[in-house]
Design a protein around this motif. Structure first.
Motif, PDB file in Angstrom:
ATOM      1  N   MET A   1       0.835  -1.204   0.000  1.00  0.00           N
ATOM      2  CA  MET A   1       0.000   0.000   0.000  1.00  0.00           C
ATOM      3  C   MET A   1       0.877   1.264   0.000  1.00  0.00           C
ATOM      4  SD  MET A   1      -3.371  -0.654   0.174  1.00  0.00           S
ATOM      5  CE  MET A   1      -4.249   0.525   1.201  1.00  0.00           C
ATOM      6  N   THR A   2       0.375   2.298  -0.622  1.00  0.00           N
ATOM      7  CA  THR A   2       1.080   3.579  -0.699  1.00  0.00           C
ATOM      8  C   THR A   2       0.851   4.371   0.582  1.00  0.00           C
ATOM      9  OG1 THR A   2       0.734   3.583  -3.088  1.00  0.00           O
ATOM     10  CG2 THR A   2       1.370   5.659  -2.068  1.00  0.00           C
ATOM     11  N   THR A   3       1.894   5.007   1.078  1.00  0.00           N
ATOM     12  CA  THR A   3       1.782   5.775   2.315  1.00  0.00           C
ATOM     13  C   THR A   3       1.770   7.271   2.028  1.00  0.00           C
ATOM     14  OG1 THR A   3       4.179   5.753   2.611  1.00  0.00           O
ATOM     15  CG2 THR A   3       2.918   4.003   3.689  1.00  0.00           C
ATOM     16  N   ILE A   4       1.136   8.022   2.924  1.00  0.00           N
ATOM     17  CA  ILE A   4       1.061   9.475   2.796  1.00  0.00           C
ATOM     18  C   ILE A   4       1.319  10.110   4.161  1.00  0.00           C
ATOM     19  CG2 ILE A   4      -1.455   9.509   3.141  1.00  0.00           C
ATOM     20  CD1 ILE A   4      -1.534  11.944   1.219  1.00  0.00           C
ATOM     21  N   ALA A   5       2.071  11.201   4.165  1.00  0.00           N
ATOM     22  CA  ALA A   5       2.300  11.994   5.364  1.00  0.00           C
ATOM     23  C   ALA A   5       1.973  13.450   5.043  1.00  0.00           C
ATOM     24  CB  ALA A   5       3.740  11.868   5.849  1.00  0.00           C
ATOM     25  N   PHE A   6       1.752  14.227   6.080  1.00  0.00           N
ATOM     26  CA  PHE A   6       1.306  15.603   5.904  1.00  0.00           C
ATOM     27  C   PHE A   6       2.240  16.559   6.642  1.00  0.00           C
ATOM     28  CE2 PHE A   6      -2.310  12.807   5.582  1.00  0.00           C
ATOM     29  CZ  PHE A   6      -2.977  13.266   4.454  1.00  0.00           C
ATOM     30  N   ILE A   7       2.396  17.744   6.058  1.00  0.00           N
ATOM     31  CA  ILE A   7       3.112  18.836   6.712  1.00  0.00           C
ATOM     32  C   ILE A   7       2.177  20.035   6.767  1.00  0.00           C
ATOM     33  CG2 ILE A   7       5.069  20.424   6.612  1.00  0.00           C
ATOM     34  CD1 ILE A   7       6.626  18.340   5.083  1.00  0.00           C
ATOM     35  N   GLY A   8       2.063  20.634   7.957  1.00  0.00           N
ATOM     36  CA  GLY A   8       1.245  21.828   8.133  1.00  0.00           C
ATOM     37  C   GLY A   8       2.008  22.893   8.887  1.00  0.00           C
ATOM     38  N   ARG A   9       1.311  23.906   9.359  1.00  0.00           N
ATOM     39  CA  ARG A   9       2.000  24.946  10.132  1.00  0.00           C
ATOM     40  C   ARG A   9       2.639  24.364  11.384  1.00  0.00           C
ATOM     41  NH1 ARG A   9      -0.560  29.340  12.449  1.00  0.00           N
ATOM     42  NH2 ARG A   9      -2.463  28.135  12.648  1.00  0.00           N
ATOM     43  N   LYS A  10       1.973  23.364  11.991  1.00  0.00           N
ATOM     44  CA  LYS A  10       2.503  22.716  13.197  1.00  0.00           C
ATOM     45  C   LYS A  10       2.948  21.289  12.913  1.00  0.00           C
ATOM     46  CE  LYS A  10      -0.483  25.436  16.272  1.00  0.00           C
ATOM     47  NZ  LYS A  10      -1.566  25.390  17.287  1.00  0.00           N
ATOM     48  N   GLN A  11       2.179  20.565  12.122  1.00  0.00           N
ATOM     49  CA  GLN A  11       2.456  19.156  11.896  1.00  0.00           C
ATOM     50  C   GLN A  11       3.713  18.954  11.046  1.00  0.00           C
ATOM     51  OE1 GLN A  11      -0.705  17.137   9.836  1.00  0.00           O
ATOM     52  NE2 GLN A  11       0.011  15.110  10.431  1.00  0.00           N
ATOM     53  N   ASN A  12       4.741  18.330  11.627  1.00  0.00           N
ATOM     54  CA  ASN A  12       5.973  17.965  10.923  1.00  0.00           C
ATOM     55  C   ASN A  12       6.761  19.151  10.357  1.00  0.00           C
ATOM     56  OD1 ASN A  12       6.076  15.103  11.159  1.00  0.00           O
ATOM     57  ND2 ASN A  12       4.439  14.923   9.646  1.00  0.00           N
ATOM     58  N   SER A  13       6.462  20.366  10.807  1.00  0.00           N
ATOM     59  CA  SER A  13       7.128  21.530  10.230  1.00  0.00           C
ATOM     60  C   SER A  13       8.440  21.873  10.925  1.00  0.00           C
ATOM     61  CB  SER A  13       6.202  22.750  10.256  1.00  0.00           C
ATOM     62  OG  SER A  13       5.870  23.100  11.580  1.00  0.00           O
ATOM     63  N   SER A  14       8.579  21.500  12.203  1.00  0.00           N
ATOM     64  CA  SER A  14       9.820  21.745  12.937  1.00  0.00           C
ATOM     65  C   SER A  14       9.793  20.919  14.213  1.00  0.00           C
ATOM     66  CB  SER A  14       9.976  23.229  13.286  1.00  0.00           C
ATOM     67  OG  SER A  14       9.000  23.615  14.242  1.00  0.00           O
ATOM     68  N   SER A  50       9.896  11.191   6.230  1.00  0.00           N
ATOM     69  CA  SER A  50      11.069  10.631   5.546  1.00  0.00           C
ATOM     70  C   SER A  50      10.785   9.252   4.955  1.00  0.00           C
ATOM     71  CB  SER A  50      12.257  10.535   6.508  1.00  0.00           C
ATOM     72  OG  SER A  50      12.025   9.565   7.505  1.00  0.00           O
ATOM     73  N   GLN A  51       9.685   8.633   5.367  1.00  0.00           N
ATOM     74  CA  GLN A  51       9.344   7.292   4.891  1.00  0.00           C
ATOM     75  C   GLN A  51       8.131   7.275   3.968  1.00  0.00           C
ATOM     76  OE1 GLN A  51      11.278   4.561   5.556  1.00  0.00           O
ATOM     77  NE2 GLN A  51      12.624   6.108   6.467  1.00  0.00           N
ATOM     78  N   ALA A  52       7.473   8.406   3.791  1.00  0.00           N
ATOM     79  CA  ALA A  52       6.205   8.443   3.051  1.00  0.00           C
ATOM     80  C   ALA A  52       6.430   8.445   1.546  1.00  0.00           C
ATOM     81  CB  ALA A  52       5.406   9.673   3.465  1.00  0.00           C
ATOM     82  N   ASP A  53       5.519   7.798   0.832  1.00  0.00           N
ATOM     83  CA  ASP A  53       5.536   7.819  -0.627  1.00  0.00           C
ATOM     84  C   ASP A  53       4.977   9.132  -1.169  1.00  0.00           C
ATOM     85  OD1 ASP A  53       6.422   5.053  -0.918  1.00  0.00           O
ATOM     86  OD2 ASP A  53       4.427   4.507  -0.177  1.00  0.00           O
ATOM     87  N   ILE A  54       4.054   9.729  -0.420  1.00  0.00           N
ATOM     88  CA  ILE A  54       3.451  11.019  -0.769  1.00  0.00           C
ATOM     89  C   ILE A  54       3.571  11.932   0.435  1.00  0.00           C
ATOM     90  CG2 ILE A  54       1.352  12.232  -1.504  1.00  0.00           C
ATOM     91  CD1 ILE A  54       0.285   9.545  -2.526  1.00  0.00           C
ATOM     92  N   VAL A  55       3.971  13.168   0.217  1.00  0.00           N
ATOM     93  CA  VAL A  55       3.968  14.172   1.281  1.00  0.00           C
ATOM     94  C   VAL A  55       3.154  15.364   0.794  1.00  0.00           C
ATOM     95  CG1 VAL A  55       5.331  15.683   2.754  1.00  0.00           C
ATOM     96  CG2 VAL A  55       6.216  13.420   2.123  1.00  0.00           C
ATOM     97  N   TYR A  56       2.105  15.665   1.519  1.00  0.00           N
ATOM     98  CA  TYR A  56       1.131  16.695   1.144  1.00  0.00           C
ATOM     99  C   TYR A  56       1.310  17.874   2.094  1.00  0.00           C
ATOM    100  CZ  TYR A  56      -3.693  18.476   0.274  1.00  0.00           C
ATOM    101  OH  TYR A  56      -4.809  19.243  -0.033  1.00  0.00           O
ATOM    102  N   ILE A  57       1.783  19.009   1.555  1.00  0.00           N
ATOM    103  CA  ILE A  57       1.975  20.217   2.361  1.00  0.00           C
ATOM    104  C   ILE A  57       0.679  21.008   2.356  1.00  0.00           C
ATOM    105  CG2 ILE A  57       3.183  22.424   2.550  1.00  0.00           C
ATOM    106  CD1 ILE A  57       4.926  19.472   1.005  1.00  0.00           C
ATOM    107  N   ARG A  58       0.130  21.249   3.541  1.00  0.00           N
ATOM    108  CA  ARG A  58      -1.178  21.893   3.682  1.00  0.00           C
ATOM    109  C   ARG A  58      -1.000  23.216   4.428  1.00  0.00           C
ATOM    110  NH1 ARG A  58      -5.567  18.039   3.699  1.00  0.00           N
ATOM    111  NH2 ARG A  58      -6.545  19.190   5.392  1.00  0.00           N
ATOM    112  N   LEU A  59      -1.094  24.306   3.692  1.00  0.00           N
ATOM    113  CA  LEU A  59      -0.923  25.624   4.297  1.00  0.00           C
ATOM    114  C   LEU A  59      -2.042  26.547   3.864  1.00  0.00           C
ATOM    115  CD1 LEU A  59       2.893  26.396   3.975  1.00  0.00           C
ATOM    116  CD2 LEU A  59       1.621  25.922   6.064  1.00  0.00           C
ATOM    117  N   ASN A  60      -2.553  27.297   4.807  1.00  0.00           N
ATOM    118  CA  ASN A  60      -3.569  28.303   4.538  1.00  0.00           C
ATOM    119  C   ASN A  60      -2.866  29.638   4.274  1.00  0.00           C
ATOM    120  OD1 ASN A  60      -5.577  30.289   4.703  1.00  0.00           O
ATOM    121  ND2 ASN A  60      -6.765  29.126   6.200  1.00  0.00           N
TER     122      ASN A  60
END
Length: 350
Positions: A1-14, A50-60
């Protein structure tokens, strides 16, 4: 299965924000039923970018400032080389700033409104003088902040606008700009587009796009220049159905379809919602929101009741899809899984 991770203002950003992001959700600030849609899809959410097949950056665009962008740009360097990166912050200002958006569209000969921009610190008297001249030139004028979407931070001034009304609009937008969470907020003066039909109805179209696929969209109508989903009323029912039928025709027309995708990819975006008018056979583009929201409902209780009763009408097929948000987001994430498997980055990255 394909994996996905997310980056937001707080999530995984620093590292600091990672300690502050405490949530049972896979996504920071998920949309309505988005978590359910993701769970039903063919993607597996993980937290390790670092392990995700897809990384979706979500910023408003209304909330992300230079510090957020710097942190996320550093976080993106942790992504594995063959991962699919969606909405990299490298291109964020292309669509976060309406100044950049209009400039890029104009440079690419994509139709959009004429505009001028100035600092909120410009003297009130100079702004009033400029606004009066532009109202006379364009038979009306929109004033708006440079980074707010979906009808927020925008005022329409008709040809009859008085000095007091102009002053009030300028002061309101100046306050919004100066109290904006984003640094260096600006004010735009945007020429109006005459999209009122013979019945006195205005419209706006919105299309949702992911990896070069138009997922769906809807039309909004009203008797005012600035239209929201909450403005829909039974009095405009026929127009609502007619314009949503027209949107189906637009999306199925190869020429229009390609114009919409061109308007989107010119901004180097991968996922977002693009808004436009159709006037005299021409599409005129207004904005692109990388992080669309929405309550997945329209108008008041009476309008929603009528809509539910008629939801299987052919003209409302895209509206029906939008009213089933878990299925809508399942479709989005399944498309991302397919795009990842089929081509790595080629079809998805602009």
């Amino acid at each position: 299965m394909t994996t996905i991770a997310f980056i937001g203002r707080k999530q995984n950003s620093s590292s600091w924000h990672k300690r502050k992001f405490i949530s049972d959700n896979a996504i920071e600030v998920p949309r309505v039923k988005e978590i359910e849609g993701l769970a039903q899809s063919n993607l597996i959410p993980i937290q390790d970018i670092s392990q995700a097949d897809i990384v979706y950056i979500r910023l408003n665009p209304e909330r992300a400032n230079k510090k957020h962008l710097k942190n996320i740009l550093a976080a993106e360097k942790k992504i594995k080389p063959n991962a699919l990166v969606l909405n990299s912050v490298s291109h964020f200002t292309n669509y976060a700033s309406k100044v950049n958006t209009f400039s890029l569209w104009a440079k690419s000969n994509i139709d959009c409104p004429a505009f001028q921009v100035w600092s909120p610190w410009l003297s009130k008297n100079k702004q009033i003088k400029s606004v009066k001249e532009l109202i006379k030139q364009h038979n009306g004028l929109y004033l708006r902040t440079h980074n707010e979407d979906s009808g927020k931070g925008i005022v329409f001034l008709p040809p009859s606008a008085t000095t007091n009304e102009i002053t009030k609009a300028i002061l309101t937008l100046r306050l919004r700009a100066l109290s904006n969470k984003v640094n260096q907020s600006q004010i735009l003066a945007v020429a109006p587009v005459d999209n009122k039909d013979a019945s006195g109805i205005y419209h706006v179209y919105r299309a949702h796009i992911a990896c070069n696929k138009i997922l769906g969209g809807y039309a909004l109508v009203g008797t005012q220049k600035v239209i929201h989903a909450s403005d829909q009323r039974i009095a405009y029912w026929e127009a609502f159905c007619d314009y949503n039928a027209k949107l189906q025709n637009i999306l199925s027309n190869p020429i229009y379809h390609n114009q919409i995708l061109q308007g989107f990819t010119t901004l180097k975006a991968n996922i977002g919602a693009i808004e436009f008018f159709e006037v005299g056979g021409k599409l005129i583009f207004l904005e692109m929101n990388p992080q669309w929201g929405g309550t997945h409902r329209y108008g008041d209780t009476a309008f929603m009741s009528k809509l539910r009763q008629n939801i299987n009408e052919p003209s409302l097929s895209h509206v029906k899809d939008w009213l089933e948000p878990d299925k809508y987001y399942c479709n989005l994430y399944n498309h991302l899984a397919t795009a990842t498997v089929s081509n790595k980055n080629e079809d998805c990255n602009a």
